[in-house]
Design an enzyme around this catalytic site. Structure first.
Site, PDB file in Angstrom:
ATOM      1  N   HIS A  29       0.848  -1.196   0.000  1.00  0.00           N
ATOM      2  CA  HIS A  29       0.000   0.000   0.000  1.00  0.00           C
ATOM      3  C   HIS A  29       0.886   1.250   0.000  1.00  0.00           C
ATOM      4  O   HIS A  29       1.257   1.756   1.057  1.00  0.00           O
ATOM      5  CB  HIS A  29      -0.892   0.010   1.233  1.00  0.00           C
ATOM      6  CG  HIS A  29      -1.803  -1.191   1.323  1.00  0.00           C
ATOM      7  ND1 HIS A  29      -1.359  -2.432   1.706  1.00  0.00           N
ATOM      8  CD2 HIS A  29      -3.135  -1.310   1.068  1.00  0.00           C
ATOM      9  CE1 HIS A  29      -2.376  -3.274   1.694  1.00  0.00           C
ATOM     10  NE2 HIS A  29      -3.457  -2.628   1.303  1.00  0.00           N
ATOM     11  N   HIS A 263      -3.993   3.248  -3.576  1.00  0.00           N
ATOM     12  CA  HIS A 263      -4.170   2.786  -2.200  1.00  0.00           C
ATOM     13  C   HIS A 263      -3.438   1.476  -1.928  1.00  0.00           C
ATOM     14  O   HIS A 263      -2.640   1.396  -0.988  1.00  0.00           O
ATOM     15  CB  HIS A 263      -5.657   2.598  -1.873  1.00  0.00           C
ATOM     16  CG  HIS A 263      -5.899   1.893  -0.572  1.00  0.00           C
ATOM     17  ND1 HIS A 263      -5.952   2.553   0.628  1.00  0.00           N
ATOM     18  CD2 HIS A 263      -6.082   0.573  -0.280  1.00  0.00           C
ATOM     19  CE1 HIS A 263      -6.154   1.676   1.605  1.00  0.00           C
ATOM     20  NE2 HIS A 263      -6.243   0.467   1.072  1.00  0.00           N
ATOM     21  N   GLU A 413     -17.441  -3.798  24.790  1.00  0.00           N
ATOM     22  CA  GLU A 413     -16.688  -5.038  24.951  1.00  0.00           C
ATOM     23  C   GLU A 413     -15.459  -5.102  24.039  1.00  0.00           C
ATOM     24  O   GLU A 413     -14.374  -5.504  24.474  1.00  0.00           O
ATOM     25  CB  GLU A 413     -17.593  -6.244  24.671  1.00  0.00           C
ATOM     26  CG  GLU A 413     -18.745  -6.398  25.651  1.00  0.00           C
ATOM     27  CD  GLU A 413     -19.990  -5.634  25.248  1.00  0.00           C
ATOM     28  OE1 GLU A 413     -21.014  -5.754  25.951  1.00  0.00           O
ATOM     29  OE2 GLU A 413     -19.938  -4.906  24.216  1.00  0.00           O
ATOM     30  N   HIS A 475     -28.352 -14.950  25.244  1.00  0.00           N
ATOM     31  CA  HIS A 475     -27.298 -14.789  26.234  1.00  0.00           C
ATOM     32  C   HIS A 475     -26.650 -16.109  26.641  1.00  0.00           C
ATOM     33  O   HIS A 475     -25.732 -16.112  27.458  1.00  0.00           O
ATOM     34  CB  HIS A 475     -27.856 -14.096  27.473  1.00  0.00           C
ATOM     35  CG  HIS A 475     -28.106 -12.639  27.293  1.00  0.00           C
ATOM     36  ND1 HIS A 475     -28.884 -12.134  26.263  1.00  0.00           N
ATOM     37  CD2 HIS A 475     -27.683 -11.555  27.996  1.00  0.00           C
ATOM     38  CE1 HIS A 475     -28.925 -10.813  26.357  1.00  0.00           C
ATOM     39  NE2 HIS A 475     -28.209 -10.440  27.389  1.00  0.00           N
TER      40      HIS A 475
END
Length: 665
Positions: A29, A263, A413, A475
């Site tokens: 890149h 890129h 999280e 859950h």
């Protein structure tokens, strides 16, 4: 570094190395290194404090290339400034076993602080580094002795800021006022798919202002003096700073700059020749003039800066010997001399108490026992402290104006996990953070990166499997434990009682070469009787918990299913079928044991049945196709835990029947 050479020539050296290395590899890149070259000059020649001769100097500034695909920018900087990164390594960019892999990797290349490439995680690691610096400074600095005093600098692109984790991390950084965190944003408006305006129109300055950041907008990223001034302004702020640098991707490539074509692909010989002409860079590929090396060379100033700090630390040690010794110990990652005795004493107490409690509570008890001798403990939870039980009596919450040792990460999280990795990489702390096991999915790539980077991060996951009960299948994690075991270099522990929980915690703390997960139950689990020899074998990951002469079968279980295995063994014994019960709290650790030990636990030729409240496929590596696995290959249900275990077949009768089937073959 000398200022006699024009900064344009210093920047063009980066551009040349980047395009030449990518061209030779025919992979990479070049756009970002060429576009951020002046920004790199501004930072590394004027503000960045480091010593190429000692990349591990503890008070160095940290530099993170979060947009890690632009790795050749970092490699060029390391090579030019004097790190142990030869031109041959630059030429071997992206080749097998080189020190210049496709994305920056910590422990591979001297001077690389963290492994980046998965966008958004680098800046989040940097938040952890800046947080570690702030907390260590508050704990150890004394009047006249700022022995912990450095900045964390980050390069980011549009991609990092699009990733959701950047919102999690940068929001937290602003809340905690991590003012030594300086982020330089490569605002070039281009990503792989082209101009980002079709999918990214955020008002980035306002977004960061809302996070309580200091924002410096509209800086010309190709004006070294302007970037230098912005960094100087950032260093004086009482908030983290975002410097928005307007740049042209692939700057210098006359026919490709400003487009997505530059890129992620080599420029090609024709465009490289045109770029050399446009830049006024007549040198052959990988040729750097002596005056450019002299301008970039940071070895002398780096040695001088570290020498000044060494003198400061020597005086600090004379004035504050205990603090100096403690800081040195923690930065080396060494445990206190009395840690093992503390562990032994606590395990002895567990053996005496014989408590039947949830292993999440057993985990908290272990934290409470170990924390007084582990000031490097830096705990936390993603808004579930009261459920995960990762706090302890003496812990102090970290706030913007208050140093502490327990972090309220909020419902973040993924951010929590990657921040923990940054804290571990910085040094001085052993971070642990918690959430429910089912939400390990949110954290998963950070767990993978922790394993890849071998960080000493401890991920605590509670409320495992259907034992969660009424909250239902959203859950109840049935596939998670097995999937975590698939990550190389990640030690996963699912203990069955207070003693195994203590050993799991101690093992995670002692481990220096990788992360651990500690997986705990919501519901109470009974204490299991053991001999001293059995206690010693827990740390081997798997051991014989209950044996029988001439066993006809082996029951293998973990966590909450150990109770079921023991009850089934008792029932089978009454029916004249002796069986062995093997507790395997960590399959990862067990698999590393020598062949003789493993064979002594899992005797060859004896039929096996595995029991775990999760998917079954993982366990066939231990029981073989002729064995049996009692598990769950569907999602859970919403009901009390006891009802669910019976519904899904976790009953003594079912285990007994499975043993009889495998022994009858």
């Amino acid at each position: 570094m000398t200022a006699s050479l024009p900064t344009s020539k210093m920047a063009n050296a980066i551009r040349a190395l980047a395009m030449d290395a990518v061209q030779k590899a025919n992979s990479g890149h070049p756009g970002m290194p060429m576009g951020m070259a002046e920004i790199a000059v501004a930072l590394w020649s004027k503000h960045y404090r480091h010593n190429p001769a000692n990349p591990g100097w503890s008070n160095r500034d940290r530099f993170v290339v979060s947009n890690g695909h632009g790795s050749m920018l970092h490699y060029a900087l390391l090579h030019l400034s004097g790190y142990d990164l030869s031109m041959d390594e630059i030429k071997n960019f992206r080749q097998l076993h080189s020190k210049t892999p496709g994305h920056p990797e910590v422990h591979i290349t001297p001077g690389i602080e963290t492994t980046t490439g998965p966008l958004g995680q680098g800046i989040t690691n940097a938040v952890g580094m800046a947080l570690a610096e702030k907390l260590l400074a508050a704990e150890f600095n004394q009047p006249g002795f700022n022995v912990v005093d450095h900045h964390t600098y980050v390069f980011v692109g549009d991609g990092c800021l699009m990733e959701g984790i950047s919102h999690e991390a940068c929001s937290l950084a602003g809340t905690l006022r991590l003012n030594k965190l300086v982020v330089l944003y490569d605002d070039n408006g281009i990503s792989i798919d082209g101009h980002v305006t079709g999918w990214f129109q955020d008002d980035t300055p306002k977004r960061f202002e809302s996070y309580n950041w200091n924002v410096i907008p509209n800086v010309d990223g190709h004006d070294v003096a302007a970037v230098e001034a912005a960094i100087a302004q950032a260093r004086g702020s009482d908030k983290p700073t975002l410097i928005c640098c307007k740049t042209v991707i692939g700057k210098g490539a006359p026919n490709m700059q400003g487009t997505d074509k530059v890129h992620g692909a080599a420029l090609g010989d024709k465009e490289i020749a045109a770029t050399r002409e446009a830049l006024g860079w007549p040198h052959a590929p990988f040729e750097i003039p002596a005056d450019v090396y002299a301008a970039w060379d940071a070895k002398s100033i780096g040695a001088e800066r570290e020498g000044e700090w060494n003198s400061l630390f020597k005086a600090y040690a004379e004035r504050h010997p205990q603090l100096a010794a403690e800081l040195s110990r923690r930065l080396k990652g060494e445990l206190p001399a009395n840690f093992q005795q503390t562990v032994d004493n606590y395990i002895a107490a567990c053996l005496e108490k014989k408590e039947t409690i949830a292993t999440r509570k057993a985990s908290q008890n272990a934290i409470q026992a170990f924390a007084p001798v582990l000031p490097e403990f830096l705990g936390g939870s993603a808004d579930l402290t009261g459920s995960n039980l990762t706090n302890w009596k003496e812990c102090v919450a970290v706030r913007a104006d208050q140093a502490g040792n327990h972090i309220n990460y909020g419902v973040r999280e993924f951010g929590m996990s990657a921040v923990m990795n940054g804290i571990a990489l910085h040094g001085g702390y052993i971070p642990f953070g918690a959430t429910f096991l089912t939400f390990s999915d949110y954290s998963r790539n950070a767990l993978r990166m922790a394993a890849l980077m071998k960080t000493r991060s401890i991920f605590v996951f509670t409320h495992d499997s259907i034992g969660l009960g009424e909250d239902g299948p959203t859950h109840q994690s049935v596939e998670h434990v097995s999937s975590l075991r698939l990550i190389p270099n990640l030690d996963n522990w699912r203990p069955c009682d207070t003693v195994e929980s203590a050993v799991a915690w101690a093992s995670a703390v002692e481990r220096k070469d990788g992360p651990s997960t500690l997986i705990f139950s919501r519901q109470n689990l009974p204490y299991q009787e053991r001999t001293a020899a059995q206690v010693a074998d827990i740390k081997r990951g798997g051991y014989v918990l209950k044996d029988a002469p001439n066993a006809k079968a082996i029951l293998i279980a973990t966590g909450s299913e150990i109770e079921l295995a023991v009850k089934a063994a008792d029932e089978l014994a009454q029916q004249g079928v002796p069986v062995r019960v093997v507790s395997m709290p960590s399959t990862d650790v067990f698999d590393r044991q020598d062949a003789a030990y493993k064979a002594s636990v899992l005797t060859k030729g004896v039929p096996r049945v595995a029991i775990e409240a999760g998917v079954t496929s993982f366990w066939y590596k231990y029981v073989g196709l002729e064995g049996a696995v009692i598990g769950i290959d569907t999602f859970g249900e919403s009901a009390p835990a006891g009802v669910l275990f019976k519904h899904f077949g976790f009953t003594t009768e079912n285990v007994v029947a499975a043993v009889k089937r495998v022994t009858a073959q």
